[in-house]
Scaffold this motif. Sequence first.
Motif, PDB file in Angstrom:
ATOM      1  N   ALA A   1      26.124 -27.285  46.335  1.00 11.85           N
ATOM      2  CA  ALA A   1      26.724 -26.873  47.510  1.00 11.85           C
ATOM      3  C   ALA A   1      28.262 -26.889  47.803  1.00 11.85           C
ATOM      4  CB  ALA A   1      26.374 -27.998  48.546  1.00 11.85           C
ATOM      5  N   GLU A   2      28.781 -27.907  46.750  1.00  8.47           N
ATOM      6  CA  GLU A   2      30.408 -28.084  46.635  1.00  8.47           C
ATOM      7  C   GLU A   2      30.815 -26.757  45.946  1.00  8.47           C
ATOM      8  OE1 GLU A   2      33.610 -31.385  45.405  1.00  8.47           O
ATOM      9  OE2 GLU A   2      31.501 -31.914  45.307  1.00  8.47           O
ATOM     10  N   ALA A   3      30.080 -26.393  44.748  1.00  9.83           N
ATOM     11  CA  ALA A   3      30.521 -25.243  44.229  1.00  9.83           C
ATOM     12  C   ALA A   3      30.697 -23.918  45.243  1.00  9.83           C
ATOM     13  CB  ALA A   3      29.665 -25.068  42.876  1.00  9.83           C
ATOM     14  N   VAL A   4      29.519 -23.835  45.971  1.00  7.94           N
ATOM     15  CA  VAL A   4      29.467 -22.664  46.927  1.00  7.94           C
ATOM     16  C   VAL A   4      30.632 -22.716  48.024  1.00  7.94           C
ATOM     17  CG1 VAL A   4      27.921 -21.767  48.768  1.00  7.94           C
ATOM     18  CG2 VAL A   4      26.932 -22.475  46.536  1.00  7.94           C
ATOM     19  N   GLU A   5      30.901 -23.838  48.683  1.00  6.04           N
ATOM     20  CA  GLU A   5      31.945 -24.080  49.495  1.00  6.04           C
ATOM     21  C   GLU A   5      33.211 -23.626  48.775  1.00  6.04           C
ATOM     22  OE1 GLU A   5      32.513 -26.431  52.486  1.00  6.04           O
ATOM     23  OE2 GLU A   5      30.227 -26.732  52.884  1.00  6.04           O
ATOM     24  N   ASN A   6      33.535 -23.973  47.550  1.00 10.71           N
ATOM     25  CA  ASN A   6      34.686 -23.932  47.128  1.00 10.71           C
ATOM     26  C   ASN A   6      34.829 -22.327  46.727  1.00 10.71           C
ATOM     27  OD1 ASN A   6      36.609 -25.929  46.637  1.00 10.71           O
ATOM     28  ND2 ASN A   6      34.653 -27.086  46.212  1.00 10.71           N
ATOM     29  N   ALA A   7      33.752 -21.573  46.354  1.00 14.18           N
ATOM     30  CA  ALA A   7      33.795 -20.261  45.970  1.00 14.18           C
ATOM     31  C   ALA A   7      34.008 -19.236  47.150  1.00 14.18           C
ATOM     32  CB  ALA A   7      32.431 -19.848  45.543  1.00 14.18           C
ATOM     33  N   ILE A   8      33.544 -19.975  48.405  1.00 11.65           N
ATOM     34  CA  ILE A   8      33.813 -18.966  49.858  1.00 11.65           C
ATOM     35  C   ILE A   8      35.334 -19.298  49.992  1.00 11.65           C
ATOM     36  CG2 ILE A   8      33.602 -19.170  52.254  1.00 11.65           C
ATOM     37  CD1 ILE A   8      31.149 -18.153  50.443  1.00 11.65           C
ATOM     38  N   LYS A   9      36.019 -20.509  49.522  1.00 11.37           N
ATOM     39  CA  LYS A   9      37.306 -20.701  49.856  1.00 11.37           C
ATOM     40  C   LYS A   9      38.262 -19.914  49.027  1.00 11.37           C
ATOM     41  CE  LYS A   9      38.381 -25.301  49.644  1.00 11.37           C
ATOM     42  NZ  LYS A   9      38.356 -26.594  49.371  1.00 11.37           N
ATOM     43  N   ILE A  10      37.921 -19.691  47.925  1.00  9.05           N
ATOM     44  CA  ILE A  10      38.698 -18.892  46.866  1.00  9.05           C
ATOM     45  C   ILE A  10      38.437 -17.535  47.270  1.00  9.05           C
ATOM     46  CG2 ILE A  10      38.603 -18.074  44.374  1.00  9.05           C
ATOM     47  CD1 ILE A  10      37.239 -20.655  43.797  1.00  9.05           C
ATOM     48  N   ALA A  11      37.256 -16.726  47.925  1.00 18.17           N
ATOM     49  CA  ALA A  11      37.030 -15.690  48.341  1.00 18.17           C
ATOM     50  C   ALA A  11      38.115 -15.264  49.450  1.00 18.17           C
ATOM     51  CB  ALA A  11      35.608 -15.360  48.328  1.00 18.17           C
ATOM     52  N   ARG A  12      38.024 -16.181  50.402  1.00 13.85           N
ATOM     53  CA  ARG A  12      39.011 -16.356  51.554  1.00 13.85           C
ATOM     54  C   ARG A  12      40.300 -16.010  51.371  1.00 13.85           C
ATOM     55  NH1 ARG A  12      35.241 -19.708  55.564  1.00 13.85           N
ATOM     56  NH2 ARG A  12      34.039 -17.990  56.244  1.00 13.85           N
TER      57      ARG A  12
ATOM     58  N   GLY B   1      35.262 -17.749  37.777  1.00  9.69           N
ATOM     59  CA  GLY B   1      35.338 -16.354  38.131  1.00  9.69           C
ATOM     60  C   GLY B   1      36.700 -15.671  37.471  1.00  9.69           C
ATOM     61  N   ARG B   2      36.990 -14.505  38.000  1.00 11.44           N
ATOM     62  CA  ARG B   2      38.131 -13.692  37.627  1.00 11.44           C
ATOM     63  C   ARG B   2      39.342 -14.472  38.054  1.00 11.44           C
ATOM     64  NH1 ARG B   2      36.718  -8.332  37.167  1.00 11.44           N
ATOM     65  NH2 ARG B   2      34.551  -7.550  37.863  1.00 11.44           N
ATOM     66  N   ALA B   3      40.244 -14.442  36.911  1.00 10.57           N
ATOM     67  CA  ALA B   3      41.420 -15.141  37.058  1.00 10.57           C
ATOM     68  C   ALA B   3      42.071 -14.844  38.115  1.00 10.57           C
ATOM     69  CB  ALA B   3      42.239 -14.935  35.632  1.00 10.57           C
ATOM     70  N   GLU B   4      42.435 -13.429  38.576  1.00  5.58           N
ATOM     71  CA  GLU B   4      43.010 -13.275  39.785  1.00  5.58           C
ATOM     72  C   GLU B   4      42.643 -13.861  40.906  1.00  5.58           C
ATOM     73  OE1 GLU B   4      40.683  -9.308  39.007  1.00  5.58           O
ATOM     74  OE2 GLU B   4      41.363 -11.188  37.651  1.00  5.58           O
ATOM     75  N   LEU B   5      41.273 -13.906  40.864  1.00  7.47           N
ATOM     76  CA  LEU B   5      40.811 -14.718  42.203  1.00  7.47           C
ATOM     77  C   LEU B   5      41.258 -16.227  42.134  1.00  7.47           C
ATOM     78  CD1 LEU B   5      39.086 -11.926  42.272  1.00  7.47           C
ATOM     79  CD2 LEU B   5      37.277 -13.105  43.556  1.00  7.47           C
ATOM     80  N   MET B   6      40.794 -16.761  41.125  1.00  7.48           N
ATOM     81  CA  MET B   6      40.947 -18.076  40.853  1.00  7.48           C
ATOM     82  C   MET B   6      42.325 -18.676  40.982  1.00  7.48           C
ATOM     83  SD  MET B   6      37.783 -19.293  40.353  1.00  7.48           S
ATOM     84  CE  MET B   6      37.820 -20.954  39.753  1.00  7.48           C
ATOM     85  N   ASP B   7      43.310 -17.712  40.549  1.00  8.97           N
ATOM     86  CA  ASP B   7      44.718 -18.215  40.898  1.00  8.97           C
ATOM     87  C   ASP B   7      45.319 -17.980  42.061  1.00  8.97           C
ATOM     88  OD1 ASP B   7      44.560 -18.850  38.024  1.00  8.97           O
ATOM     89  OD2 ASP B   7      45.519 -16.962  37.280  1.00  8.97           O
ATOM     90  N   ALA B   8      44.540 -17.248  43.195  1.00  9.25           N
ATOM     91  CA  ALA B   8      45.021 -16.829  44.319  1.00  9.25           C
ATOM     92  C   ALA B   8      45.221 -18.265  45.081  1.00  9.25           C
ATOM     93  CB  ALA B   8      44.183 -15.817  45.187  1.00  9.25           C
ATOM     94  N   VAL B   9      44.548 -19.178  44.778  1.00  6.14           N
ATOM     95  CA  VAL B   9      44.489 -20.470  45.479  1.00  6.14           C
ATOM     96  C   VAL B   9      45.778 -21.120  45.298  1.00  6.14           C
ATOM     97  CG1 VAL B   9      43.316 -22.675  46.102  1.00  6.14           C
ATOM     98  CG2 VAL B   9      41.992 -20.548  45.749  1.00  6.14           C
ATOM     99  N   GLN B  10      46.234 -21.685  46.541  1.00  4.66           N
ATOM    100  CA  GLN B  10      47.610 -22.748  46.185  1.00  4.66           C
ATOM    101  C   GLN B  10      47.240 -23.843  45.296  1.00  4.66           C
ATOM    102  OE1 GLN B  10      45.973 -22.132  48.920  1.00  4.66           O
ATOM    103  NE2 GLN B  10      45.999 -23.789  50.184  1.00  4.66           N
ATOM    104  N   PRO B  11      48.170 -24.377  44.520  1.00 10.23           N
ATOM    105  CA  PRO B  11      48.007 -25.633  43.846  1.00 10.23           C
ATOM    106  C   PRO B  11      47.980 -26.454  44.722  1.00 10.23           C
ATOM    107  CG  PRO B  11      50.006 -24.267  43.025  1.00 10.23           C
ATOM    108  CD  PRO B  11      49.614 -23.358  44.295  1.00 10.23           C
TER     109      PRO B  11
END
Length: 355
Positions: free
Chosen positions: A35-46, A212-222
């Motif tokens: 569930a935590e992975a899913v929530e974070n995937a949604i955060k990354i996508a947004r 996931g794709r690097a450009e997606l994962m890197d879109a999240v702020q540090p």
Amino acid sequence: FMVTPYEEYVAVAEHLNRLTPGSYEKRSALFNSGAEAVENAIKIARAYTRKTAVVAFDHAYHGRTNLTMALTAKSMPYKSGFGPFAPEVYRAPMSYPYRDGLIDKEWATDGELAAERALTVIDKQIGAANLAAVIIEPIQGEGGFIVPSEGFLPTLAAWCRANDVVLIADEVQTGFCRTGRWFACEYEGVEPDLICTAKGIAGGLPLSAVTGRAELMDAVQPGGLGGTYGGNPIACAAAVAAIETMTDLKLADRALRIGEIITEVLGPLLGSVATVGELRGRGAMQAIEFVKPGTWEPNPAVAKAVAATCLAQGVLVLTCGTWGNIVRLLPPLVIGEELLRDGLEVLAEAIQQHS
């Protein structure tokens, strides 16, 4: 990393980046539960798309936290009494070949057509301009081990790519050799933008991941992703050992052999037992759907009785499905053939007893 990096975390990330579908550059982040992975995937996508809406599917199961309950389709026992749920979550029709045949024979056999049905709903009710992500289990778990028609997932993936929508594959249950591939997406060559994993990743220790794709994962702020225990060193060491063991023992091939044995033992019940509607699945992820004799009407009473009869004889099986009319089989990938056959014979006798 939460504070400082350590070798085990890096090793797990490297394994995931190598094993998951997709030839593009990848990143991985580790958490505790599916569930935590899913929530974070949604955060990354947004964060990447700067959009908010998310589409999940009929019969889906994605977890028990607030957002993942919203993504999950089934009310009892997962959602009832626990609302209100997270907003901006919408639902589209899943490809369910066995039951789609009741509505339209082509939907049951033509995955592209079934996908167009879902995409029409998505386009009309949400619109791609508002949609951050589509999340799907390549084979649905709690929903009934539903294997979508061939072509459904690739059509969905192509639409997402064309419309700047992130495709998230929830492989929490299907991942790590369970279906006869490392990941179920591989069956049709689908390369999701993000993939969520857990369960089999660490041999029972609490660990999950988003890859996931690097450009997606890197879109999240540090600092935007994290958690005190995410990717803890003990679970990471277990994951490295589990992945190496899966590789050494060729457990994907073993899962295929388990599937063959299940089909061999239980296949003859199709057509000979009136309550058995379908035997389906891939590899060592198989299920039996029970119906009322002479109909397609779900028969949860038989599924419950079969599970109880098996339990009384020392065999554990789980029921599932939107109507609770399905018995699912998830034997350990390292189970011996003699023990597997013993358990399946108990199950077959229970099914005949309650036919």
